[in-house]
Design a protein around this motif. Structure first.
Motif, PDB file in Angstrom:
ATOM      1  N   GLN A  87     -75.399 -43.432  52.449  1.00 43.61           N
ATOM      2  CA  GLN A  87     -76.826 -43.354  52.762  1.00 43.61           C
ATOM      3  C   GLN A  87     -77.124 -43.365  54.257  1.00 43.61           C
ATOM      4  OE1 GLN A  87     -75.544 -46.214  51.166  1.00 43.61           O
ATOM      5  NE2 GLN A  87     -76.331 -47.999  52.221  1.00 43.61           N
ATOM      6  N   ALA A  88     -76.089 -43.101  55.090  1.00 43.44           N
ATOM      7  CA  ALA A  88     -76.291 -43.161  56.540  1.00 43.44           C
ATOM      8  C   ALA A  88     -75.503 -42.069  57.246  1.00 43.44           C
ATOM      9  CB  ALA A  88     -75.872 -44.529  57.060  1.00 43.44           C
ATOM     10  N   VAL A  89     -75.903 -41.812  58.487  1.00 45.39           N
ATOM     11  CA  VAL A  89     -75.256 -40.798  59.317  1.00 45.39           C
ATOM     12  C   VAL A  89     -74.714 -41.476  60.579  1.00 45.39           C
ATOM     13  CG1 VAL A  89     -75.614 -38.674  60.644  1.00 45.39           C
ATOM     14  CG2 VAL A  89     -76.887 -39.053  58.521  1.00 45.39           C
ATOM     15  N   PRO A  90     -73.379 -41.418  60.800  1.00 45.15           N
ATOM     16  CA  PRO A  90     -72.838 -41.946  62.058  1.00 45.15           C
ATOM     17  C   PRO A  90     -72.886 -40.875  63.151  1.00 45.15           C
ATOM     18  CG  PRO A  90     -71.056 -41.406  60.538  1.00 45.15           C
ATOM     19  CD  PRO A  90     -72.345 -41.075  59.840  1.00 45.15           C
ATOM     20  N   LEU A  91     -73.262 -41.282  64.344  1.00 48.92           N
ATOM     21  CA  LEU A  91     -73.362 -40.363  65.488  1.00 48.92           C
ATOM     22  C   LEU A  91     -72.788 -41.047  66.723  1.00 48.92           C
ATOM     23  CD1 LEU A  91     -77.085 -39.421  64.875  1.00 48.92           C
ATOM     24  CD2 LEU A  91     -75.128 -37.919  64.473  1.00 48.92           C
ATOM     25  N   ASP A 117     -68.837 -58.664  66.538  1.00 50.73           N
ATOM     26  CA  ASP A 117     -70.059 -57.855  66.565  1.00 50.73           C
ATOM     27  C   ASP A 117     -70.428 -57.275  65.196  1.00 50.73           C
ATOM     28  OD1 ASP A 117     -70.160 -58.286  69.289  1.00 50.73           O
ATOM     29  OD2 ASP A 117     -69.303 -56.336  69.811  1.00 50.73           O
ATOM     30  N   LEU A 118     -69.489 -57.240  64.256  1.00 50.87           N
ATOM     31  CA  LEU A 118     -69.728 -56.568  62.981  1.00 50.87           C
ATOM     32  C   LEU A 118     -70.830 -57.199  62.135  1.00 50.87           C
ATOM     33  CD1 LEU A 118     -66.125 -55.529  61.897  1.00 50.87           C
ATOM     34  CD2 LEU A 118     -67.809 -54.256  63.224  1.00 50.87           C
ATOM     35  N   PRO A 119     -70.887 -58.528  61.965  1.00 49.69           N
ATOM     36  CA  PRO A 119     -71.960 -59.093  61.125  1.00 49.69           C
ATOM     37  C   PRO A 119     -73.365 -58.772  61.644  1.00 49.69           C
ATOM     38  CG  PRO A 119     -70.221 -60.715  61.440  1.00 49.69           C
ATOM     39  CD  PRO A 119     -69.928 -59.564  62.369  1.00 49.69           C
ATOM     40  N   ALA A 120     -73.570 -58.843  62.944  1.00 49.91           N
ATOM     41  CA  ALA A 120     -74.896 -58.550  63.507  1.00 49.91           C
ATOM     42  C   ALA A 120     -75.248 -57.073  63.328  1.00 49.91           C
ATOM     43  CB  ALA A 120     -74.947 -58.939  64.980  1.00 49.91           C
ATOM     44  N   ALA A 121     -74.271 -56.188  63.510  1.00 53.23           N
ATOM     45  CA  ALA A 121     -74.532 -54.759  63.336  1.00 53.23           C
ATOM     46  C   ALA A 121     -74.872 -54.450  61.877  1.00 53.23           C
ATOM     47  CB  ALA A 121     -73.328 -53.948  63.796  1.00 53.23           C
ATOM     48  N   ALA A 122     -74.146 -55.053  60.944  1.00 51.08           N
ATOM     49  CA  ALA A 122     -74.430 -54.840  59.516  1.00 51.08           C
ATOM     50  C   ALA A 122     -75.810 -55.377  59.156  1.00 51.08           C
ATOM     51  CB  ALA A 122     -73.356 -55.492  58.658  1.00 51.08           C
ATOM     52  N   ALA A 123     -76.157 -56.530  59.686  1.00 59.49           N
ATOM     53  CA  ALA A 123     -77.475 -57.108  59.422  1.00 59.49           C
ATOM     54  C   ALA A 123     -78.580 -56.234  60.010  1.00 59.49           C
ATOM     55  CB  ALA A 123     -77.552 -58.522  59.997  1.00 59.49           C
ATOM     56  N   GLN A 124     -78.350 -55.697  61.193  1.00 62.64           N
ATOM     57  CA  GLN A 124     -79.349 -54.812  61.803  1.00 62.64           C
ATOM     58  C   GLN A 124     -79.541 -53.560  60.955  1.00 62.64           C
ATOM     59  OE1 GLN A 124     -78.393 -53.084  65.639  1.00 62.64           O
ATOM     60  NE2 GLN A 124     -80.562 -52.709  66.082  1.00 62.64           N
ATOM     61  N   PHE A 125     -78.447 -52.996  60.430  1.00 56.29           N
ATOM     62  CA  PHE A 125     -78.580 -51.811  59.590  1.00 56.29           C
ATOM     63  C   PHE A 125     -79.365 -52.148  58.320  1.00 56.29           C
ATOM     64  CE2 PHE A 125     -77.320 -48.863  56.273  1.00 56.29           C
ATOM     65  CZ  PHE A 125     -77.706 -47.675  56.864  1.00 56.29           C
ATOM     66  N   GLN A 126     -79.066 -53.275  57.721  1.00 55.92           N
ATOM     67  CA  GLN A 126     -79.780 -53.677  56.498  1.00 55.92           C
ATOM     68  C   GLN A 126     -81.275 -53.882  56.772  1.00 55.92           C
ATOM     69  OE1 GLN A 126     -77.402 -52.687  54.210  1.00 55.92           O
ATOM     70  NE2 GLN A 126     -78.421 -54.234  52.991  1.00 55.92           N
ATOM     71  N   GLU A 128     -83.130 -52.737  59.566  1.00 49.48           N
ATOM     72  CA  GLU A 128     -83.857 -51.684  60.277  1.00 49.48           C
ATOM     73  C   GLU A 128     -83.430 -50.261  59.926  1.00 49.48           C
ATOM     74  OE1 GLU A 128     -83.527 -52.517  64.480  1.00 49.48           O
ATOM     75  OE2 GLU A 128     -83.811 -54.664  64.141  1.00 49.48           O
ATOM     76  N   GLY A 129     -82.339 -50.126  59.169  1.00 55.58           N
ATOM     77  CA  GLY A 129     -81.846 -48.791  58.840  1.00 55.58           C
ATOM     78  C   GLY A 129     -81.154 -48.106  59.991  1.00 55.58           C
ATOM     79  N   HIS A 153     -69.556 -45.517  72.140  1.00 55.80           N
ATOM     80  CA  HIS A 153     -70.819 -46.110  71.697  1.00 55.80           C
ATOM     81  C   HIS A 153     -71.291 -45.313  70.482  1.00 55.80           C
ATOM     82  CE1 HIS A 153     -71.367 -48.484  75.457  1.00 55.80           C
ATOM     83  NE2 HIS A 153     -70.526 -47.553  75.896  1.00 55.80           N
ATOM     84  N   TRP A 154     -71.271 -45.942  69.316  1.00 59.24           N
ATOM     85  CA  TRP A 154     -71.638 -45.287  68.065  1.00 59.24           C
ATOM     86  C   TRP A 154     -72.960 -45.809  67.544  1.00 59.24           C
ATOM     87  CZ3 TRP A 154     -69.431 -41.260  65.512  1.00 59.24           C
ATOM     88  CH2 TRP A 154     -68.199 -40.811  65.996  1.00 59.24           C
ATOM     89  N   TYR A 155     -73.645 -44.952  66.822  1.00 56.64           N
ATOM     90  CA  TYR A 155     -74.971 -45.239  66.268  1.00 56.64           C
ATOM     91  C   TYR A 155     -74.960 -44.855  64.795  1.00 56.64           C
ATOM     92  CZ  TYR A 155     -80.056 -44.673  65.680  1.00 56.64           C
ATOM     93  OH  TYR A 155     -81.349 -44.755  65.255  1.00 56.64           O
ATOM     94  N   LEU A 156     -75.536 -45.680  63.963  1.00 53.28           N
ATOM     95  CA  LEU A 156     -75.662 -45.392  62.536  1.00 53.28           C
ATOM     96  C   LEU A 156     -77.142 -45.417  62.183  1.00 53.28           C
ATOM     97  CD1 LEU A 156     -73.861 -45.086  59.933  1.00 53.28           C
ATOM     98  CD2 LEU A 156     -74.365 -47.480  59.507  1.00 53.28           C
ATOM     99  N   ARG A 157     -77.596 -44.367  61.501  1.00 56.28           N
ATOM    100  CA  ARG A 157     -78.996 -44.347  61.062  1.00 56.28           C
ATOM    101  C   ARG A 157     -79.038 -43.960  59.598  1.00 56.28           C
ATOM    102  NH1 ARG A 157     -80.751 -39.203  60.334  1.00 56.28           N
ATOM    103  NH2 ARG A 157     -79.834 -37.576  61.612  1.00 56.28           N
ATOM    104  N   ALA A 158     -79.986 -44.536  58.901  1.00 53.20           N
ATOM    105  CA  ALA A 158     -80.153 -44.233  57.480  1.00 53.20           C
ATOM    106  C   ALA A 158     -80.609 -42.789  57.319  1.00 53.20           C
ATOM    107  CB  ALA A 158     -81.173 -45.184  56.860  1.00 53.20           C
ATOM    108  N   ARG A 159     -80.113 -42.144  56.270  1.00 55.00           N
ATOM    109  CA  ARG A 159     -80.574 -40.797  55.949  1.00 55.00           C
ATOM    110  C   ARG A 159     -82.013 -40.900  55.459  1.00 55.00           C
ATOM    111  NH1 ARG A 159     -76.130 -37.335  55.611  1.00 55.00           N
ATOM    112  NH2 ARG A 159     -74.175 -38.415  55.237  1.00 55.00           N
TER     113      ARG A 159
END
Length: 165
Positions: A87-91, A117-126, A128-129, A153-159
């Motif tokens: 459900q997401a696009v990595p860029l 850094d992984l828990p905070a990044a996962a929480a941010q995705f959950q 804010e998408g 530097h990678w970015y993940l956004r919800a589709r």
């Protein structure tokens, strides 16, 4: 970067999916970039030394090193967000490179995100998408010397949700 992968492995189907996605990118296939292993926030890869991808010095071209660093950092990033990739696009936003030596022979690369850094990044995705994550890469050559360091530097956004009709 640590010398061994973190303890949390990815399920085999997730490893296969990440490898297949990176190997399907035409430029990776052209140069021969292969992802060799993937875990949660880390990955390894390789690129063969082939004459078409050498520079004017007879060593491996910086472009091939860059491509390997991008691919292996993307695999590490995908490993960190494997549960969300449907459900997401990595860029990639930025790849900072530092070439530290001439590359001779087949290349090997290792990419790692900071596990803290992984828990905070996962929480941010959950929440804010979207999320960002930094991945560090080291590329070594056939003589086992480091030839390149990179910070991706990678970015993940919800589709976007499909239109309701």
């Amino acid at each position: 970067m640590t010398a061994s992968p973190p303890a949390a492995p990815l399920p085999a189907f997730a490893v296969a999916a990440v490898k297949a996605a990176l190997h399907a990118i035409p430029m990776n296939a052209t140069v021969g970039v292969q992802i060799t292993d993937v875990g949660v926030g880390w990955a390894t890869g390789e690129c063969p030394d082939t004459p078409p991808f050498r520079n004017h010095l007879g060593t491996i071209h910086a472009g091939a090193q860059f491509l390997l660093a991008e691919a292996v950092s993307g695999a590490a990033f995908a490993g960190a967000f494997a549960a969300h990739l449907q459900q997401a696009v990595p860029l990639i936003e930025k790849l900072e490179t530092h070439y530290v030596g001439r590359a001779v022979g087949d290349l090997q690369a290792r990419a790692e995100a900071d596990m803290a850094d992984l828990p905070a990044a996962a929480a941010q995705f959950q929440a804010e998408g979207r999320a960002r994550l930094v991945v560090h890469v080291s590329v070594t050559d056939g003589e086992a010397k480091e030839v390149m360091r990179a910070v991706a530097h990678w970015y993940l956004r919800a589709r976007p949700a499909p239109p309701q009709g």
